[in-house]
Design an enzyme around this catalytic site. Structure first.
Site, mmCIF file in Angstrom:
data_model
loop_
_atom_site.group_PDB
_atom_site.id
_atom_site.type_symbol
_atom_site.label_atom_id
_atom_site.label_comp_id
_atom_site.label_asym_id
_atom_site.label_seq_id
_atom_site.Cartn_x
_atom_site.Cartn_y
_atom_site.Cartn_z
ATOM 1 N N SER A 8 0.687 -1.276 0.132
ATOM 2 C CA SER A 8 -0.131 0.060 -0.060
ATOM 3 C C SER A 8 0.903 1.186 0.050
ATOM 4 C CB SER A 8 -0.934 -0.137 1.272
ATOM 5 O OG SER A 8 -1.438 1.327 1.081
ATOM 6 N N HIS A 9 0.309 2.403 -0.607
ATOM 7 C CA HIS A 9 0.978 3.534 -0.355
ATOM 8 C C HIS A 9 1.126 4.034 1.014
ATOM 9 C CE1 HIS A 9 0.722 3.406 -4.637
ATOM 10 N NE2 HIS A 9 1.277 4.515 -5.018
ATOM 11 N N SER A 10 0.405 3.469 1.984
ATOM 12 C CA SER A 10 0.268 4.106 3.257
ATOM 13 C C SER A 10 0.614 2.837 4.032
ATOM 14 C CB SER A 10 -1.061 4.477 3.819
ATOM 15 O OG SER A 10 -1.127 4.347 5.086
ATOM 16 N N SER A 73 1.012 2.460 -9.145
ATOM 17 C CA SER A 73 2.425 2.457 -8.893
ATOM 18 C C SER A 73 2.710 1.389 -7.738
ATOM 19 C CB SER A 73 2.794 3.839 -8.535
ATOM 20 O OG SER A 73 2.123 4.381 -7.208
#
Length: 135
Positions: A8-10, A73
Site C-alpha cells: 500500500s502507499h500507506s 504504482s
C-alpha cells in the site's frame, strides 16, 4: 505455506490490513505468513521496490508468495521488486489482480483453510473477491 505481501502507499493501511487478515485467518497454532510493505523509504506515502523485495524474501518459505497492491504504482513497484529476484524466486511470486483488502482476506482464507493450497488457487481466491457485492 503460501506467503502474502500487502503493498500500500500507506504504511498504516498495509499494517492495518495485515492485522485484520491475521485476526481473521490465523489460529493459535498456525500464524499466517502475511507481511506489510507500505509507504516509501522515507516513511511517507508511496511505494518502495526495495521494501517490497525485502517483504517477499521474508515471507517466502519456498511455496510461493502472492502480492496484493492498492494502486497502479504499487503494482509497478511490485513488478520492479520481483524483477530483482533470481529466476527460481521469480517463478514463485505472483501479483493478484484484486482489491487490496478483500483480496488479502480471500487469499488468507484460502491459505489458512488448506495447507496444501497452490499459489494459483490463492491468486484465484484473491481475484474472486472482485465479484463480492456490498448491497
Amino acid at each position: 505455506m503460501i506467503g502474502i505481501v500487502v503493498v500500500s502507499h500507506s504504511t498504516k493501511v498495509a499494517e492495518g490490513i495485515c492485522d485484520m487478515v491475521e485476526q481473521i485467518a490465523s489460529s493459535s497454532e498456525n500464524k499466517l505468513p502475511v507481511i506489510p510493505a507500505g509507504g516509501n523509504a522515507e516513511g511517507k506515502l508511496g511505494t518502495d521496490p526495495k521494501k517490497i523485495l525485502e517483504a517477499i524474501k521474508k515471507v517466502d518459505d519456498g511455496d510461493g508468495v502472492v502480492v496484493l497492491c492498492d494502486l497502479g504504482s504499487g503494482v509497478i513497484s511490485s513488478q520492479a521488486a520481483i524483477a530483482m529476484l533470481d529466476d527460481t524466486q521469480k517463478s514463485r511470486v505472483k501479483i493478484a489482480d484484486a482489491p487490496l483488502l478483500e483480496g488479502a482476506v480471500g487469499a488468507a482464507v484460502e491459505v489458512a483453510s488448506d495447507t496444501q493450497s497452490t499459489i494459483d488457487l490463492v491468486v484465484s481466491a484473491a481475484e474472486a473477491s472482485r465479484q463480492l457485492h456490498k448491497k
